[in-house]
Scaffold this active site. Structure first.
Site, PDB file in Angstrom:
ATOM      1  N   THR A  50       8.171   1.914  -0.826  1.00 24.58           N
ATOM      2  CA  THR A  50       8.215   0.661  -0.068  1.00 24.58           C
ATOM      3  C   THR A  50       8.984  -0.398  -0.840  1.00 24.58           C
ATOM      4  OG1 THR A  50       6.061   1.174   0.904  1.00 24.58           O
ATOM      5  CG2 THR A  50       6.776  -1.111   1.033  1.00 24.58           C
ATOM      6  N   TYR A  99       7.458   9.613   4.340  1.00 24.42           N
ATOM      7  CA  TYR A  99       7.359   8.396   3.526  1.00 24.42           C
ATOM      8  C   TYR A  99       7.727   8.692   2.077  1.00 24.42           C
ATOM      9  CZ  TYR A  99       5.335   4.646   0.806  1.00 24.42           C
ATOM     10  OH  TYR A  99       5.158   3.632  -0.096  1.00 24.42           O
ATOM     11  N   ASP A 117       0.876  -1.169   0.000  1.00 26.21           N
ATOM     12  CA  ASP A 117       0.000   0.000   0.000  1.00 26.21           C
ATOM     13  C   ASP A 117       0.910   1.215   0.000  1.00 26.21           C
ATOM     14  OD1 ASP A 117      -1.922   1.909   0.216  1.00 26.21           O
ATOM     15  OD2 ASP A 117      -2.644   1.314   2.182  1.00 26.21           O
ATOM     16  N   ASP A 139       9.352   0.477   4.634  1.00 27.36           N
ATOM     17  CA  ASP A 139       9.250   1.805   4.032  1.00 27.36           C
ATOM     18  C   ASP A 139      10.615   2.456   3.936  1.00 27.36           C
ATOM     19  OD1 ASP A 139       6.536   1.560   3.769  1.00 27.36           O
ATOM     20  OD2 ASP A 139       6.061   2.678   5.588  1.00 27.36           O
ATOM     21  N   TRP A 186       5.508   3.436   8.405  1.00 27.32           N
ATOM     22  CA  TRP A 186       6.462   2.883   9.359  1.00 27.32           C
ATOM     23  C   TRP A 186       7.734   3.708   9.466  1.00 27.32           C
ATOM     24  CZ3 TRP A 186       4.850  -0.810  12.517  1.00 27.32           C
ATOM     25  CH2 TRP A 186       3.739  -1.555  12.133  1.00 27.32           C
TER      26      TRP A 186
END
Length: 188
Positions: free
Chosen positions: A179, A176, A89, A133, A165
């Protein structure tokens, strides 16, 4: 000014009536019950069917399970249906200068991860993937994916892909970026 006195009188009468009819123990008991109830709210289940339906509304025929269309492939690692991205995600780091196992240059790897079991169609095996992440730059916006295979509600954070995370990244890199999806081992 006269209205304030009426309000003050009304509040005073109400508070005196409550004080005369209740004890300290009952107030403390009710306060404790309320605090316990508030503490238990995160344990309630979370229903994400509406979110999955909105994400797949354009592709899923009416009356079918939106996840039934998930068919993993083993060719294009930058596509959302690549088998390792079954529960990702966010943005795939391979599109931002990184790889499936390494963060792009200049970003920091978060120490925490969430896991999922993804099926590899080439060898017919399921593998445990530890999504991590990469943090420190703004979101790349390239290769965004919302896959929910094997995702569990937020109260099981090790299996929830909705949490950012980055809180564990070095140098306080809390933003962020993307990922990565390294394989931990075979799922049994």
């Amino acid at each position: 000014m006269l209205g304030n006195f009426r309000f003050d009188d009304m509040v005073e009468k109400l508070s005196r009536r409550v004080a005369g009819q209740t004890s300290r123990r009952s107030v403390i008991g009710k306060l404790g019950t309320a605090m316990l109830g508030i503490g238990l709210v995160p344990l309630l289940p979370v229903d994400r069917r509406g979110r999955v339906s909105r994400a797949n509304a354009a592709d899923a025929p009416a009356g079918t399970d939106p996840r039934a269309k998930w068919v993993p492939q083993d060719n294009d690692i930058q596509a959302c249906d690549y088998w390792r991205h079954c529960s990702i995600d966010g943005n795939i780091c391979d599109c931002s200068g990184g790889s499936l196992t390494n963060c792009p240059p200049g970003t920091k790897l978060a120490t925490a991860s969430w896991v999922a079991s993804c099926y590899n169609p080439t060898d017919g095996q399921s593998y445990l993937i530890a999504y991590r992440d990469c943090c420190g730059y703004n979101v790349s916006g390239r290769c965004p994916c919302l896959n929910t295979e094997g995702e569990l509600p937020v109260y099981r954070p090790e299996f929830a892909n909705d949490i950012i995370w980055c809180f564990g990244a070095e140098d306080d890199a809390m933003t962020y970026h993307c990922t990565i999806s390294p394989i931990v081992g075979k799922a049994s």
